[in-house]
Scaffold this active site. Structure first.
Site, PDB file in Angstrom:
ATOM      1  N   TYR A 144       9.677   3.085  -3.039  1.00  0.00           N
ATOM      2  CA  TYR A 144       8.912   1.906  -3.451  1.00  0.00           C
ATOM      3  C   TYR A 144       8.075   1.877  -4.733  1.00  0.00           C
ATOM      4  O   TYR A 144       7.245   2.904  -4.580  1.00  0.00           O
ATOM      5  CB  TYR A 144       7.989   1.384  -2.203  1.00  0.00           C
ATOM      6  CG  TYR A 144       7.411   0.175  -2.491  1.00  0.00           C
ATOM      7  CD1 TYR A 144       7.512  -0.710  -3.309  1.00  0.00           C
ATOM      8  CD2 TYR A 144       6.369  -0.151  -1.526  1.00  0.00           C
ATOM      9  CE1 TYR A 144       6.844  -1.888  -3.510  1.00  0.00           C
ATOM     10  CE2 TYR A 144       5.718  -1.257  -1.377  1.00  0.00           C
ATOM     11  CZ  TYR A 144       5.750  -2.421  -2.477  1.00  0.00           C
ATOM     12  OH  TYR A 144       5.001  -3.531  -2.704  1.00  0.00           O
ATOM     13  N   LYS A 172      12.877   0.079  -4.109  1.00  0.00           N
ATOM     14  CA  LYS A 172      12.162  -1.080  -4.113  1.00  0.00           C
ATOM     15  C   LYS A 172      11.585  -1.525  -5.697  1.00  0.00           C
ATOM     16  O   LYS A 172      10.475  -0.741  -5.549  1.00  0.00           O
ATOM     17  CB  LYS A 172      11.319  -1.623  -3.196  1.00  0.00           C
ATOM     18  CG  LYS A 172      10.635  -3.028  -3.226  1.00  0.00           C
ATOM     19  CD  LYS A 172       9.819  -3.161  -1.883  1.00  0.00           C
ATOM     20  CE  LYS A 172       8.976  -4.457  -1.899  1.00  0.00           C
ATOM     21  NZ  LYS A 172       8.029  -4.562  -0.937  1.00  0.00           N
TER      22      LYS A 172
END
Length: 311
Positions: A144, A172
């Site tokens: 992320y 992400k």
């Protein structure tokens, strides 16, 4: 080593977490596990690919350890094999994140979402070590990139190094730089997942695999429709729907995104949003008015659109 096979196509929702008043609980708010379970079920029933408990939208950093673990257990039970559960396992150090990943594995999660070390601004070698250690648990990892909150930017060249870890199957991307989708795909074999709701359409058009999203908490069916339309090559139709929702989606990239999304969930009426725990306080009057206006604009469009479709 061979990269793990893991299908992340579709809309995975970074779930909000319901609280209820309880003077004996932290900040007078106890986790409402029943409402949270119902919310997870509602998202899956409306076509979402999965849920992501214990992300920043799920206020993981405001939970006790017992609450944080139980949230994943409740999500796994509510989803009941109908979709994916990607548990947030963020921690200051790899030893903490690895423990949360082990709990997630033990409790039936399908994969984990992992920030670089939080609070501490880690250097590149420390970031790589962080992911390698958590990978030892054996679950697929979605890295992320949120440089705004962590102060660590997983730039494409660093993502390529993380992608050498077999368990790291996706990133992400929340930097706001749309150019990174293609650059990452050019450098390594990893799925790029759209992390910013107000760059969703653009990210999918240039090749993002999926959407790890905030605003589908309020608009799950429409979120899935945008995704499906783009993947089917129906770009004008997807753009029209996205254009009429993007004003409210922009709150996903603002400081008060948790409060805003919870309010939109309540206004949309399909599920429950409710209050937030500290350090998040209520929206101020101007912010609340704007969230209400942006949500109403989206709801009014959807009402008109459904009437047209029905006719």
């Amino acid at each position: 080593m061979t990269k793990q096979a893991f299908d992340l196509g579709g809309v995975i929702v970074a779930t909000t977490l319901a609280f209820k008043k309880d003077t004996s609980a932290p900040a007078g708010l106890a986790v409402d596990y029943d409402k949270f379970a119902a919310h997870c079920d509602w998202l899956i029933s409306n076509g979402c690919r999965g849920v992501g408990p214990n992300g920043s939208l799920g206020e993981y950093s405001s939970l006790t350890d017992d609450e944080r673990r139980k949230v994943v257990q409740v999500a796994v039970e509510a989803v009941d094999g109908r979709g994916l559960v990607i548990a947030g396992v963020h921690g200051v150090g790899w030893h903490q994140a690895k423990q949360w990943a082990q709990y997630a594995k033990d409790d039936g999660a399908d994969g984990v979402l992992l920030l670089p070390p939080t609070i501490y601004r880690a250097n590149e070698s420390e970031v790589v070590e962080h992911y390698k250690r958590v990978a030892e648990v054996g679950l697929p990892i979605m890295a992320y990139n949120n440089p705004f909150d962590t102060k660590v930017d997983l730039v494409p060249s660093l993502v390529a190094k993380l992608a050498e870890i077999p368990e790291v199957v996706a990133i992400k991307e929340f930097s706001g730089d749309i150019r990174r989708v293609l650059e990452i795909k050019e450098l390594c074999d990893i799925d790029v997942i759209s992390g910013a709701d107000d760059l969703l359409f653009e990210s999918l058009v240039v090749g993002a695999t999926g959407w790890f999203a905030g605003y589908p908490n309020a608009f799950p069916r429409e979120a899935v429709e945008i995704y499906d339309l783009v993947k089917a090559g129906k770009i004008p139709e997807a753009l029209e729907l996205y254009t009429n929702l993007v004003a409210v989606f922009r709150w996903d990239s603002k400081t008060e995104f948790v409060q805003a999304i919870k309010l939109s969930v309540d206004l949309a009426g399909g599920s429950y949003g409710g209050p937030t725990r500290p350090p998040r306080g209520p929206l101020n009057a101007a912010q609340e008015a704007q969230v209400r206006a942006d949500t109403k604009k989206a709801l009014d469009y959807l009402t008109t659109r459904r009437v047209i479709v029905a006719a």
